[in-house]
Design an enzyme around this catalytic site. Structure first.
Site, short mmCIF file in Angstrom:
data_model
loop_
_atom_site.label_atom_id
_atom_site.label_comp_id
_atom_site.label_asym_id
_atom_site.label_seq_id
_atom_site.Cartn_x
_atom_site.Cartn_y
_atom_site.Cartn_z
N GLU A 155 0.83 -1.21 0.00
CA GLU A 155 0.00 0.00 0.00
C GLU A 155 0.86 1.26 0.00
O GLU A 155 2.03 1.22 0.36
CB GLU A 155 -0.92 0.02 1.21
N GLU A 177 4.52 -0.57 0.67
CA GLU A 177 4.53 -0.73 -0.79
C GLU A 177 4.48 -2.19 -1.23
O GLU A 177 4.50 -2.47 -2.43
CB GLU A 177 5.79 -0.11 -1.44
#
Lengths: 351, 351
Positions: free
Chosen positions: B174, B317
């Site tokens: 994310e 991420e």
């Protein structure tokens, strides 16, 4: 150590200016400072070792060395000695765990017969035979000192040969029935700790088996009194042919300023010997994983190494080293390829 | 949960017979029993999940979902909100850490705009936009309940689409300035722990910043009283668009009986929501790594998950998930490819 003089003369400290330059490079990448954690220190450590701010990755190779141990007659292993040669044949045929893992991570596998009791003459097995297994360390030395020096030299030459052939990182592994006993004796002698603190279950001993192993290591240490400041002598007295060759592989990597991935307990004994012979060699060592063997933790602590993985693996063969290869590749790729805040047009928090 | 009924009906328990068969298969491989440690339990767990004694590996894909958070106005991040969109552009251009890691491990990368403040219209960015960032949870709900359900459904559909396209394992990640605050609020509500126990430094807050975050999470929990047994309502109240989409990805993987690799703290909040919605979904979850965020440990403990890696990474991420991909591949390759004692002619110690 006159026998290894030219090799040892090439082993120096890491380049701290290059480490700082690599660190600086990471600090302007598009991520919070330090947020890649140990991947950053891994990459900057390799930069300092190699002297390249952005080290080339190259291929990975795993050297798995096999040797037999005279001490196996003392009943220190859950498996019979014949398994050493059988497993080398399994390596040659591609069916062992290290074969699968080397394929999985895309590493070259180099299988070495360093001194299996019965010679293993098969395609894909490199012979660096020092003898048909070592002497029984419970009653005398494993090998003559000159043989230990020859084994170290052969391992170093193998490492240099690989590094000259597009290999950028070398992992090490071993096979040898009885070799956790040899490694326990080496750790006991070099770290001056009681055998009971280093001996573990190996491939699967029960409590009585561990007690036997402790008693055998005590006899080995009594039969082969360690001479302080003579690591090569200690290796000759208590080591194994595969351990001596791997000590050489480590020193060869250090001399060529390239990283070497340790595996489990037995390779950590080789690393302890290498670090006693050439303290600066520790800069080339990466601890791939921690096994449940109690001596492994002691050895890594003494070397100042923190393992990358802790997955309760206790197989040896270089399996942990192979599993760490993608982590090393990833760390170096991040240092090389990530965009900077400026390049990517990302606002930096400015810390 | 009527909104997700058909999805949830497909999520069931792992197949214990298949786990036992995979376990049995490992026990006759050429290695001491259990000596591959967590690689064995990882592979047998995936076998039980998929219902295949030797699960196919397939491709790996990382879904990185981005969304903005209204709570960013409360000063809870070291970075300004514009960084969310800038980083999505960086993902599209290939320069972020997750791009480098996905390339390094050979995983497909799927970048999703789940609701960035300013739409990111770029090649390689998939739009599943729910809105221009969530509402400020410190004063009211993040999103309406119907929107949370739509986000979960969209995430599940994305997962199923990937799994139907030769993907065998999905990692999640994310990006969203302020999203550790949302994740902290979700964990505080779902685990019923004090905000001070879950709030960490995020991308780099100092002590005062962490205090601010704790105070904001307290206000969020007061403004959005949790209704027990309503995980979807809690997600709508305190979550984020990217967290809701990732909750859906997890449920979609679980419904398709394929493994999903969690990443850091924020993805663990999505996993907590998914596990409350469908408890059997935990069998599909693999904890790739543990970050230093205190809430991450609490969430993984609550889920009963032990991380594969602990490398002090705190980037998000999907970077930890990507790094775990080679470990999953290795575990499945060992189960598939290793020779048995009988095949290799190796003497078994018979335990």
């Amino acid at each position: 150590m006159a026998e290894l003089g030219d090799l040892l003369a090439r082993i120096g400290p890491p380049d701290e200016d290059v480490r700082a330059a690599a660190r600086h490079r990471f600090d302007f990448k598009t991520k919070p400072r330090g947020s890649l954690g140990r991947l950053e220190s891994l990459a900057t450590g390799i930069a300092a070792l190699t002297g390249e701010v952005v080290p080339s990755v190259g291929e990975a190779a795993i050297v798995v060395a096999a040797g037999d141990h005279g001490v196996a007659v003392e009943g220190v292993s859950a498996y019979p000695q014949e398994v050493t040669a059988q497993m080398v044949a399994n390596f040659a045929a591609g069916g062992a765990a290290i074969n699968v893992l080397a394929r999985s991570v895309g590493a070259r596998l180099v299988v070495v017969d360093a001194g299996v009791a019965m010679p293993v003459v098969l395609d894909g097995v490199r012979s660096l035979r020092l003898g048909p297994g070592t002497g029984n360390i419970a009653v005398g030395p494993a090998m003559p000192r000159e043989q230990a020096a020859a084994a170290v030299r052969a391992g170093a030459e193998l490492a240099v040969e690989l590094l000259d052939d597009n290999v950028g990182v070398v992992g090490i592994g071993e096979m040898g029935i009885g070799n956790t006993t040899s490694a326990s004796a080496l750790c006991g002698a070099l770290l001056e700790v009681d055998p009971a603190a280093v001996c573990g279950r190996g491939t699967g001993l029960d409590d009585a088996g561990v007690e036997t192993k402790v008693a055998v290591v005590r006899r080995a240490l009594a039969a082969n009194p360690a001479r302080e400041d003579d690591a090569l002598g200690t290796l000759a007295a208590l080591g194994g042919y595969e351990i001596a060759v791997l000590t050489g592989v480590i020193l060869g990597c250090a001399a060529s300023r390239r990283p070497v991935l340790l595996d489990g307990f037995i390779t950590s004994a080789a690393a302890l010997v290498a670090a006693r012979i050439a303290p600066a060699a520790t800069a080339a060592m990466i601890a791939s994983h921690r096994s449940p063997e109690p001596g492994h933790r002691l050895a890594l602590d003494a070397l100042g190494l923190v393992p990358l993985l802790d997955l309760e693996m206790r197989l040896g063969e270089g399996t942990g080293a192979a599993l760490a290869v993608p982590i090393v590749r990833a760390a170096l790729a991040l240092l090389d390829e990530m965009a900077s805040f400026e390049d990517a047009g990302v606002t930096d928090a400015g810390r």
